[in-house]
Design a protein around this motif. Sequence first.
Motif, PDB file in Angstrom:
ATOM      1  N   VAL A 152      62.813  52.621  16.514  1.00 14.26           N
ATOM      2  CA  VAL A 152      61.740  52.910  17.470  1.00 14.26           C
ATOM      3  C   VAL A 152      61.373  51.641  18.216  1.00 14.26           C
ATOM      4  N   ASP A 155      57.559  45.536  18.461  1.00 12.98           N
ATOM      5  CA  ASP A 155      57.646  44.153  18.932  1.00 12.98           C
ATOM      6  C   ASP A 155      58.778  43.454  18.179  1.00 12.98           C
ATOM      7  N   LEU A 158      57.990  40.299  16.357  1.00 16.28           N
ATOM      8  CA  LEU A 158      57.222  40.452  15.130  1.00 16.28           C
ATOM      9  C   LEU A 158      58.123  40.890  13.989  1.00 16.28           C
ATOM     10  N   VAL A 159      59.019  41.801  14.291  1.00 19.16           N
ATOM     11  CA  VAL A 159      59.927  42.280  13.259  1.00 19.16           C
ATOM     12  C   VAL A 159      60.831  41.146  12.769  1.00 19.16           C
ATOM     13  N   HIS A 161      60.248  38.004  12.962  1.00 20.70           N
ATOM     14  CA  HIS A 161      59.352  37.105  12.243  1.00 20.70           C
ATOM     15  C   HIS A 161      59.166  37.570  10.798  1.00 20.70           C
ATOM     16  N   ASN A 162      58.956  38.858  10.630  1.00 17.14           N
ATOM     17  CA  ASN A 162      58.789  39.389   9.277  1.00 17.14           C
ATOM     18  C   ASN A 162      60.070  39.299   8.462  1.00 17.14           C
ATOM     19  N   GLN A 190      63.598  45.086   0.631  1.00 21.76           N
ATOM     20  CA  GLN A 190      62.931  44.704   1.872  1.00 21.76           C
ATOM     21  C   GLN A 190      63.479  45.517   3.048  1.00 21.76           C
ATOM     22  N   LEU A 193      62.051  49.026   3.041  1.00 22.40           N
ATOM     23  CA  LEU A 193      60.684  49.028   3.539  1.00 22.40           C
ATOM     24  C   LEU A 193      60.672  48.923   5.069  1.00 22.40           C
ATOM     25  N   ARG A 196      61.928  52.111   6.862  1.00 20.39           N
ATOM     26  CA  ARG A 196      60.922  53.186   6.890  1.00 20.39           C
ATOM     27  C   ARG A 196      59.988  52.991   8.081  1.00 20.39           C
ATOM     28  N   ALA A 197      59.756  51.737   8.423  1.00 20.67           N
ATOM     29  CA  ALA A 197      58.806  51.451   9.508  1.00 20.67           C
ATOM     30  C   ALA A 197      59.426  51.559  10.891  1.00 20.67           C
ATOM     31  N   ILE A 198      60.687  51.252  10.983  1.00 19.39           N
ATOM     32  CA  ILE A 198      61.245  51.182  12.346  1.00 19.39           C
ATOM     33  C   ILE A 198      62.266  52.266  12.661  1.00 19.39           C
ATOM     34  N   ARG A 199      62.574  53.100  11.698  1.00 18.73           N
ATOM     35  CA  ARG A 199      63.472  54.210  12.039  1.00 18.73           C
ATOM     36  C   ARG A 199      62.648  55.322  12.667  1.00 18.73           C
TER      37      ARG A 199
ATOM     38  N   LEU B 158      55.891  44.185  -4.234  1.00 11.27           N
ATOM     39  CA  LEU B 158      56.653  43.796  -3.058  1.00 11.27           C
ATOM     40  C   LEU B 158      55.787  43.923  -1.804  1.00 11.27           C
ATOM     41  N   ASN B 162      54.606  40.972   0.655  1.00 12.47           N
ATOM     42  CA  ASN B 162      54.818  40.973   2.103  1.00 12.47           C
ATOM     43  C   ASN B 162      53.520  40.780   2.874  1.00 12.47           C
ATOM     44  N   TYR B 181      49.781  36.794  20.347  1.00 17.76           N
ATOM     45  CA  TYR B 181      48.712  37.444  19.576  1.00 17.76           C
ATOM     46  C   TYR B 181      47.502  36.532  19.411  1.00 17.76           C
ATOM     47  N   GLN B 190      50.565  43.843  12.316  1.00 16.88           N
ATOM     48  CA  GLN B 190      51.200  43.826  10.997  1.00 16.88           C
ATOM     49  C   GLN B 190      50.796  45.058  10.194  1.00 16.88           C
ATOM     50  N   LEU B 193      52.645  48.146  11.385  1.00 18.47           N
ATOM     51  CA  LEU B 193      54.024  48.143  10.888  1.00 18.47           C
ATOM     52  C   LEU B 193      54.059  48.564   9.417  1.00 18.47           C
ATOM     53  N   ARG B 196      53.254  52.344   8.846  1.00 18.72           N
ATOM     54  CA  ARG B 196      54.400  53.209   9.174  1.00 18.72           C
ATOM     55  C   ARG B 196      55.331  53.320   7.985  1.00 18.72           C
ATOM     56  N   ALA B 197      55.408  52.232   7.222  1.00 25.74           N
ATOM     57  CA  ALA B 197      56.340  52.221   6.093  1.00 25.74           C
ATOM     58  C   ALA B 197      55.781  52.897   4.853  1.00 25.74           C
TER      59      ALA B 197
END
Lengths: 200, 200, 200, 200
Positions: A152, A155, A158-159, A161-162, A190, A193, A196-199, B158, B162, B181, B190, B193, B196-197
Amino acid sequence: MATATARQQRTQRRRAEIISAAIELFQERGFHAATTHQVAERAGLSVGLIYQYFGNKEDLLRAVIVDILGEFRDRIPVEIAASGADPVARLRAGYRAYVAVIDENRDGTLLTYREGLTLAPDGREEIKKLEIETAAPLRDVILEGMASGAFVDVDVDLVVHNLILSAHGWALKHWRLAKSYDVSSYADAQLDLLLRAIRP
Amino acid sequence: MATATARQQRTQRRRAEIISAAIELFQERGFHAATTHQVAERAGLSVGLIYQYFGNKEDLLRAVIVDILGEFRDRIPVEIAASGADPVARLRAGYRAYVAVIDENRDGTLLTYREGLTLAPDGREEIKKLEIETAAPLRDVILEGMASGAFVDVDVDLVVHNLILSAHGWALKHWRLAKSYDVSSYADAQLDLLLRAIRP
Amino acid sequence: MATATARQQRTQRRRAEIISAAIELFQERGFHAATTHQVAERAGLSVGLIYQYFGNKEDLLRAVIVDILGEFRDRIPVEIAASGADPVARLRAGYRAYVAVIDENRDGTLLTYREGLTLAPDGREEIKKLEIETAAPLRDVILEGMASGAFVDVDVDLVVHNLILSAHGWALKHWRLAKSYDVSSYADAQLDLLLRAIRP
Amino acid sequence: MATATARQQRTQRRRAEIISAAIELFQERGFHAATTHQVAERAGLSVGLIYQYFGNKEDLLRAVIVDILGEFRDRIPVEIAASGADPVARLRAGYRAYVAVIDENRDGTLLTYREGLTLAPDGREEIKKLEIETAAPLRDVILEGMASGAFVDVDVDLVVHNLILSAHGWALKHWRLAKSYDVSSYADAQLDLLLRAIRP
DNA sequence: TATGAATGAGGGTTCATTCAT
DNA sequence: CATGAATGAACCCTCATTCAT
C-alpha cells in the motif's frame, strides 16, 4: 610495473590488517579505551606505521566504520538481485541480508552507534552519506512494491527507517532478543509484522 | 528539623545541577572528550565537589543515564492512566508520552546509546533493569489490548521492542526525520503503521 | 649486533640517569614530596619516559633502593677477599667497606630507611632479601673468626645486626657524628668497641 | 574558675584523642597516605576541629612525634632511679626501659625514622633536641660508671649512640629479630655484648 | 619503508585547608 | 566551639603523535 603493483598490494594488505586489528580492539574496548599501540601490536607492526597509513587515530576510526558500512553496500544489492522479481521476496531477501550482515558484525554495528559522534563533522557527513547509500536498495524495493501494488502507499522513508532501526535493534538489544530469537527468526518475525502493515 | 531538610534540598539541587551539566557536556562532546573540569565549570562549582557527590567520572555517567531513564519510568504510566480505557487510546497515549520524553531529552537519549557500553558490567546491568522497567507500562497496554481482542495475537516483546526502537529513532535520526516530521506527527505516523499491523 | 648493543647501552644509561635523579630528589624532599615531573626534569628527560622505564612511581622507588643495596652486594665481598686471611683484618676490611659505601651514598641509605615501608609488600620482601644477601659476607667473616678461635662464641646474627646498624648509624646520625669523627675514624672506633666484646 | 578548668580539660582530652588517632593512622598507613579526614573520623570528630587544635597536618605530625619521644623522657629516668646505685644495674634498667618503650611503640619509632625529614627545619630541630634529651639519662649512667671505674674509658657519645641505635634496631628489624628474641632477651643480649666491651 | 624511543599536553582524582552556618 | 560542604592546586599517569635512525 610489477614492483609497483606488488608494493600496492602490500600496502593494501597492511591497511586491511590494521583495520582488522582496529575493529577488533575498538569493539572489545571502545574507541577511546583502545590505544594505537594496542592496535599496532595486534596488527603485528609498529605504531609509526599506523600513522603512515592513517594520518591519526580518528582517521583510523573513520576507515573502520567505512569498512563496516561497505559490507552492507556490497552485499544487500546482490542478495536482492538474486531473489527474483516478487517484491515481497525481494524485500525479504534484502532485509535478511541486512540483518545477517549486522549479526556477523554485531560489535561493529554498536561501534557505529557509539562512536559516530566521535568523528569530526567531515567524517560524520561521510558516514551519513554511506548510511543513505546503504539503505537505498531496500528503499527501491519498497518503491517498486508500491508501484506494482504489492504494498500500500506509505511513507517509504519511514518504512525504511523502521527496517534499518529494527535491523540495528538486533545488535543493540541482542542481550534480550537472543533469549527468544536467532537471526533468522528475528528477521522473519520483523518482516511478518511489517508485511501485515504494508500489504494491501 | 528545618536545617536537615534545607541541607538535603541543597544536596538534591547540587546533584541535579551536576547531572544537568554533565548531560549537556557528555552529549556535546562525548563522555570521553568531556572533562570533569568542564562539567564542574558548567555546573558552576568545583571539581572536588563532583567527586564528593559522585565517586568518579563513570559513576557520574551512570547517574546521568539513570536520571534520564527515570523520567520515562515516572511519566509514561501517568499518561496512560489519564487516557481512559480504550486500548488503542492507551497505547497512543503511552507511545506519544514516550516519544515526547525522548524529544525533550534528545541529547540524553543519544547519550544512553553512545555511552551505555562505556559503563562497567555493574552499571550496565542497572541500566538494563531500568530499561525493562521503563518499557513495562507499554508492554501492559499491549497485553491488555490482546486480551480484550483489540489487538491480534503477536509477540508482545517484539512489538514493545519496536515501539521503543522507533521512539529512540526520533533522537537517533532526528537530523533526517526533522525534515518531514515534528514530534507529534512522527508519533502518529509510527502508531498508524503499527496499528495496521496489530489491529484485527 | 652493534645496534642492539648500542641500544641496550643507551637504555642502561637512561635507567641510571633516572635512578640517579630520583635518589637525589627522593632524599632531598622525601619520596612523597618529590614529583615525577621533578625527577624527569632533573634527569633531563620527559615524564613519559620514566613511565616507560619504570611502571610507576613506586617501582622507581623500588629500583632506587635495589640499586643502592646492589652496591653493597658488589663491593663488600671484593674488599674482604683482598684483605688476606686474618679474621680481624677481614672483618675490618668488610666493615670499613660497608661504612664507606654508606658514606658515599648517605642520601640513599637514609632513603632506604625512610621509604622502605612505603613499598607494597612485594617490594618490601625484595628489599629484605637483598638486605640479608648484603649482610652475608660480614656474617661469614664472623663465623670464620669464631671457627678459628679468633672470636669468642656469640650470636653471629646479633653481631652482624649491630655492625649494620652502626654502619647505618653513620648516615642516620651524621649531623651529630660528623662533629667528632670522619668516616674512617668512625669505622675504627666502632670496630675497636666490637673487638673488645668479641675477642677472646 | 571551674568552667575554665573544665574547658581546658576538655581541650586536653580532645588533643589527646586526636593525637592518639593520628598515631594509629600514621603508623598504619604512613603520614602521607593517612588523610586528615581519616584522622578526624577515627578520633570521632570533624576535620575542622583538627585545624583548630593543630594548625595543619605537619603540626599534627610534630605533636605525634613529640608525644612519642615524651614517653622516653618520662619513663627512662624513673626506671634508672628505681634501680639502685650500681652502674651496671642502672645501665641495665635504663636500657631495658628504653627498649621496652620502643617495643610498646614499635610503629611510632618507625614513624620517627620515616617522617623525621618530612618536618620543616623548625620541627626537625625540636625533634633533635628531644632525642638528645631522651638519651641524656643513659649518657649520665655511662659517665657515672666511668667515673666510678665500673666502666673503662670510652667515647660516651659513641656508646650512647650505639645503645640507642640498637634499641631502635628492635623496631627497625623486628621482622628478623623476633625469630630469635623477645624484647627482654634482646635487651639482655645487647647489654651482655656491650658490657664485655666496656667493663674493665 | 619501518621502527619504537621519546615527548608532553592533558585528564582524572585526591586531599589539605577554609569558612559559612 | 564544632561542623562538613566546598574549594582548587597539584599530582600521577596515559597515550596520541613525532622523528632520528
